[in-house]
Scaffold this motif. Structure first.
Motif, PDB file in Angstrom:
ATOM      1  N   PHE A   1       1.088  -9.844  52.354  1.00  0.00           N
ATOM      2  CA  PHE A   1       2.360 -10.633  52.897  1.00  0.00           C
ATOM      3  C   PHE A   1       2.627 -10.257  54.241  1.00  0.00           C
ATOM      4  N   TRP A   2       2.684  -8.821  54.589  1.00  0.00           N
ATOM      5  CA  TRP A   2       2.923  -8.588  56.149  1.00  0.00           C
ATOM      6  C   TRP A   2       1.884  -8.801  56.890  1.00  0.00           C
ATOM      7  N   SER A   3       0.420  -9.118  56.505  1.00  0.00           N
ATOM      8  CA  SER A   3      -0.611  -9.304  57.570  1.00  0.00           C
ATOM      9  C   SER A   3      -0.439 -10.904  57.765  1.00  0.00           C
ATOM     10  N   LEU A   4       0.094 -11.607  56.634  1.00  0.00           N
ATOM     11  CA  LEU A   4       0.186 -13.005  56.831  1.00  0.00           C
ATOM     12  C   LEU A   4       1.292 -13.319  57.786  1.00  0.00           C
ATOM     13  N   ILE A   5       2.450 -12.432  57.784  1.00  0.00           N
ATOM     14  CA  ILE A   5       3.540 -12.686  58.899  1.00  0.00           C
ATOM     15  C   ILE A   5       3.121 -12.474  59.930  1.00  0.00           C
ATOM     16  N   LEU A   6       2.285 -11.266  60.285  1.00  0.00           N
ATOM     17  CA  LEU A   6       2.038 -10.785  61.517  1.00  0.00           C
ATOM     18  C   LEU A   6       0.866 -11.913  62.164  1.00  0.00           C
ATOM     19  N   GLY A   7       0.066 -12.189  61.098  1.00  0.00           N
ATOM     20  CA  GLY A   7      -0.885 -13.213  61.688  1.00  0.00           C
ATOM     21  C   GLY A   7      -0.442 -14.387  62.073  1.00  0.00           C
ATOM     22  N   LEU A   8       0.709 -15.144  61.262  1.00  0.00           N
ATOM     23  CA  LEU A   8       1.363 -16.363  61.947  1.00  0.00           C
ATOM     24  C   LEU A   8       1.796 -16.044  63.334  1.00  0.00           C
TER      25      LEU A   8
ATOM     26  N   HIS B   1       5.001  -1.914  62.172  1.00  0.00           N
ATOM     27  CA  HIS B   1       4.960  -3.411  61.944  1.00  0.00           C
ATOM     28  C   HIS B   1       5.796  -4.182  62.753  1.00  0.00           C
ATOM     29  N   LYS B   2       7.101  -3.782  62.993  1.00  0.00           N
ATOM     30  CA  LYS B   2       8.014  -4.234  63.831  1.00  0.00           C
ATOM     31  C   LYS B   2       7.694  -4.278  65.190  1.00  0.00           C
ATOM     32  N   ALA B   3       7.071  -2.947  65.673  1.00  0.00           N
ATOM     33  CA  ALA B   3       6.792  -2.958  66.950  1.00  0.00           C
ATOM     34  C   ALA B   3       5.618  -4.042  67.274  1.00  0.00           C
ATOM     35  N   MET B   4       4.756  -4.111  66.257  1.00  0.00           N
ATOM     36  CA  MET B   4       3.643  -5.251  66.559  1.00  0.00           C
ATOM     37  C   MET B   4       4.265  -6.458  66.692  1.00  0.00           C
TER      38      MET B   4
ATOM     39  N   GLY C   1      -4.607 -11.651  58.986  1.00  0.00           N
ATOM     40  CA  GLY C   1      -3.479 -12.838  58.979  1.00  0.00           C
ATOM     41  C   GLY C   1      -3.586 -13.934  59.798  1.00  0.00           C
ATOM     42  N   LEU C   2      -4.069 -13.663  61.030  1.00  0.00           N
ATOM     43  CA  LEU C   2      -4.396 -14.873  62.114  1.00  0.00           C
ATOM     44  C   LEU C   2      -5.574 -15.639  61.395  1.00  0.00           C
TER      45      LEU C   2
END
Length: 612
Positions: A113-120, A331-334, A48-49
């Motif tokens: 989607f969640w890789s995009l959010i964490l990547g952002l 996910h939330k912890a990350m 995602g980054l």
């Protein structure tokens, strides 16, 4: 019967060959979803980054590896080859995004989607560590590290069959899908809004910056919740991403992504047109109309959210796959860990070395410089931050004004040049007119404390908005005024006349010793030059130098010690000019140096710029 049930039909016979044995059937590979572990989350976050850096995505593996490889464009031998490689990578990433975000597999859509959010968030946190700059575009070492990391996680994803679509995966019936043109309008606009306002944590702070002593929220501490409105906008923007993705991912991928990209690019160009209106076709209609852009973006987002369709909340973003609720606690912890890492860097930067006035044999002597900075890019389009910082440091200038310095815009990289240079050189920073003022920027760097400053937008009825700063700086206990500016284009005659009149009045009103450093866009002896000299009661630092065109240094109430014109060395298209002055012991009774000497043998080494 006319209507037989589907499961009543006999399965087709295998041709050729015999039927499979039970052992063969058990050996067939069937994808089974597993709850993501730490390695999977780290892999998806890095993917995602890369999306945030270069529109990276997931599948198929050839396109994904090609996208990661395209980041090496930073090390390309020429700007043309860099552009070509990066364009290919952006195209590959768009295809990969179409294959994953619009996949019939709910699991793949959700992970995308969640890789995009964490990547952002990882992307933003990394920019905090690099003082607003993107690590992959910083230098060859950082670029190579990110590419290596990208290859590792991509290969790991491939080997673990992260792209295998389950046999039961089905697409949404056409009758239940949203109206794709509206969804595309909303998706493209939301992407632009996120990039425009939240592509770097200092952006909102630079939208509301003011003069000293109340300069407004500073990005070092208030990068996130800079003001209540910015905080609310941030909450709103992130809160609608899941709903928008649910709508978009149910639409046909090709036409939806094509229209969304078109909308994003059109809005980006409009943001350019609001500032560069004096140099582009139709600019007279877009001049300073960021308000129109904001209204259009928010309206399109509303259309996207109301694009219809029978889409459930768990269609993509909040899926439950084999009794696993997304996002998981991991996910939330990350996400929390990424935020803590970024905030930790903010804290370490706040506790930096104390800025002390420079130690000099004669504390009454100071030097000032003016340079057109070109947004931190050299004449070949390569980042020039480290080289230009070394260049400025070697001049020994105590007060520096940089023109064309506001790169806190999405089309210029969202880079905070003032913040980076201030920390790198250990100088106080006045950012100048805010980013929302539609100028190209004009900032002040000072080794001495800035007492007060006022930001000005000069009269510009015809051409581009011209910025200016009037500042008072405490130099060894004596207040010295500085007036710095970038006047309008030479073809806008009325603008320059009005601007010269305004600046002359500011100079005339100064009660302290004053230095003018400006980009006048006029030749020595011209109307505007003469008006500043006569009405502003100023002296040119070298009235015999008739080869200048744009940059000028003028002064009053000071003793002139030296003047230099330094080649830009390819870092910009304009030279740097440097002046050295001495504050008189008695401001009402002193003698200036009227004779100009260019032979270093006849100049005391203590006042030379580069004594041998």
């Amino acid at each position: 019967m006319a209507n037989k049930k589907e499961d009543s039909k006999e399965p087709p016979k295998r041709v050729p060959g015999k039927s499979k044995t039970s052992k063969e059937k058990s050996s067939e590979k069937e994808y089974r979803y597993e709850k993501p572990g730490p390695r999977t989350l780290i892999r998806d976050t890095i993917q995602g980054l890369n999306v945030a850096t270069c529109s990276e995505s997931l599948v198929p593996w050839v396109m994904r590896l090609g996208t990661v490889a395209s980041l090496a464009s930073f090390q390309a031998p020429s700007t043309l080859s860099r552009l070509i490689i990066l364009a290919v990578g952006a195209g590959l990433s768009s295809l990969v995004l179409a294959a994953t975000l619009f996949s019939p597999s709910q699991r793949i859509r959700c992970n995308t989607f969640w890789s995009l959010i964490l990547g952002l968030f990882a992307f933003l946190s990394s920019r905090v560590w690099f003082v607003s700059f993107v690590p992959v575009w910083w230098n060859d070492k950082a670029n190579s590290f990110v590419i290596a990391l990208g290859f590792i996680v991509t290969i790991d994803h491939i080997l673990n069959d992260g792209d295998v679509i389950e046999k039961k995966a089905t697409r949404l019936p056409a009758a239940d899908r949203p109206y794709w043109p509206l969804a595309a309008l909303g998706f493209g606009s939301l992407l632009f809004l996120t990039h425009w306002v939240f592509g770097e944590v200092s952006l909102i702070a630079r939208w509301v910056v003011k003069g000293y002593p109340h300069a407004g929220p500073q990005p070092e501490l208030w990068g996130g919740p800079v003001i209540i409105r910015g905080l609310l906008l941030g909450i709103y923007t992130l809160s609608i991403w899941p709903s928008m993705i649910n709508q978009v991912s149910a639409c046909p991928p090709g036409c939806t992504l094509a229209l969304a990209n078109f909308v994003y690019i059109a809005e980006m160009l409009f943001s350019v047109w609001t500032v560069a209106y004096n140099f582009v076709p139709g600019g007279v209609y877009t001049r300073e109309h960021t308000d129109w852009l904001v209204a259009f973006v928010m309206f399109c987002i509303l259309l996207g959210l109301k694009s219809g369709g029978k889409i459930r909340e768990d269609f993509t973003c909040f899926s439950v796959v084999q009794k696993v609720q997304m996002p998981t606690g991991l996910h939330k912890a990350m996400l929390l860990l990424i935020a803590v890492i970024g905030l930790h860097r903010f804290g370490s930067r706040l506790n930096g070395p104390e800025m002390l006035p420079p130690k000099k044999a004669d504390p009454q002597i100071f030097s000032s410089a003016i340079w057109t900075y070109h947004f931190g890019y050299d004449n070949k389009g390569w980042p020039s931050l480290e080289r230009s910082a070394e260049f400025l440091n070697n001049t020994g200038a105590d007060v520096i004004t940089l023109l064309e310095s506001d790169a806190s815009k999405p089309f210029l990289g969202n880079n905070d040049l003032g913040m980076w240079l201030g920390e790198r050189l250990g100088m106080y920073v006045d950012f100048g007119p805010s980013t929302r003022d539609h100028t190209w920027g004009n900032l002040i760097l000072s080794k001495y404390p800035i007492i007060s400053s006022v930001h000005h937008l000069l009269p510009s009825p015809e051409g581009e908005l011209a910025p200016a700063i009037t500042a008072t700086i405490n130099i060894s206990g004596q207040a010295v005024d500085f007036v710095v500016t970038h006047m309008g284009n030479d073809r806008d005659n009325l603008d320059r006349q009005l601007q010269a009149s305004f600046l002359a009045d500011q100079l005339k009103a100064s009660k302290n010793p004053v230095v003018f450093m400006g980009y006048i866009t006029s030749a020595p002896g011209s109307r505007d030059y003469t008006h500043l000299i006569n009405t502003g009661k100023m002296k040119d630092i070298d009235s015999t130098d008739r080869e200048r065109w744009c940059e000028y240094i003028m002064y009053r109430g000071l003793i002139r010690l030296g003047y230099a014109r330094i080649s830009h060395g390819g870092l910009s298209d304009t030279e740097l000019q440097l002046g050295r002055f001495q504050i008189p012991k008695n401001l009402r009774d002193y003698k200036d140096n009227e004779k100009m000497i260019t032979d270093s043998r006849h100049v005391d080494s203590s006042v030379q710029f580069n004594p041998v």
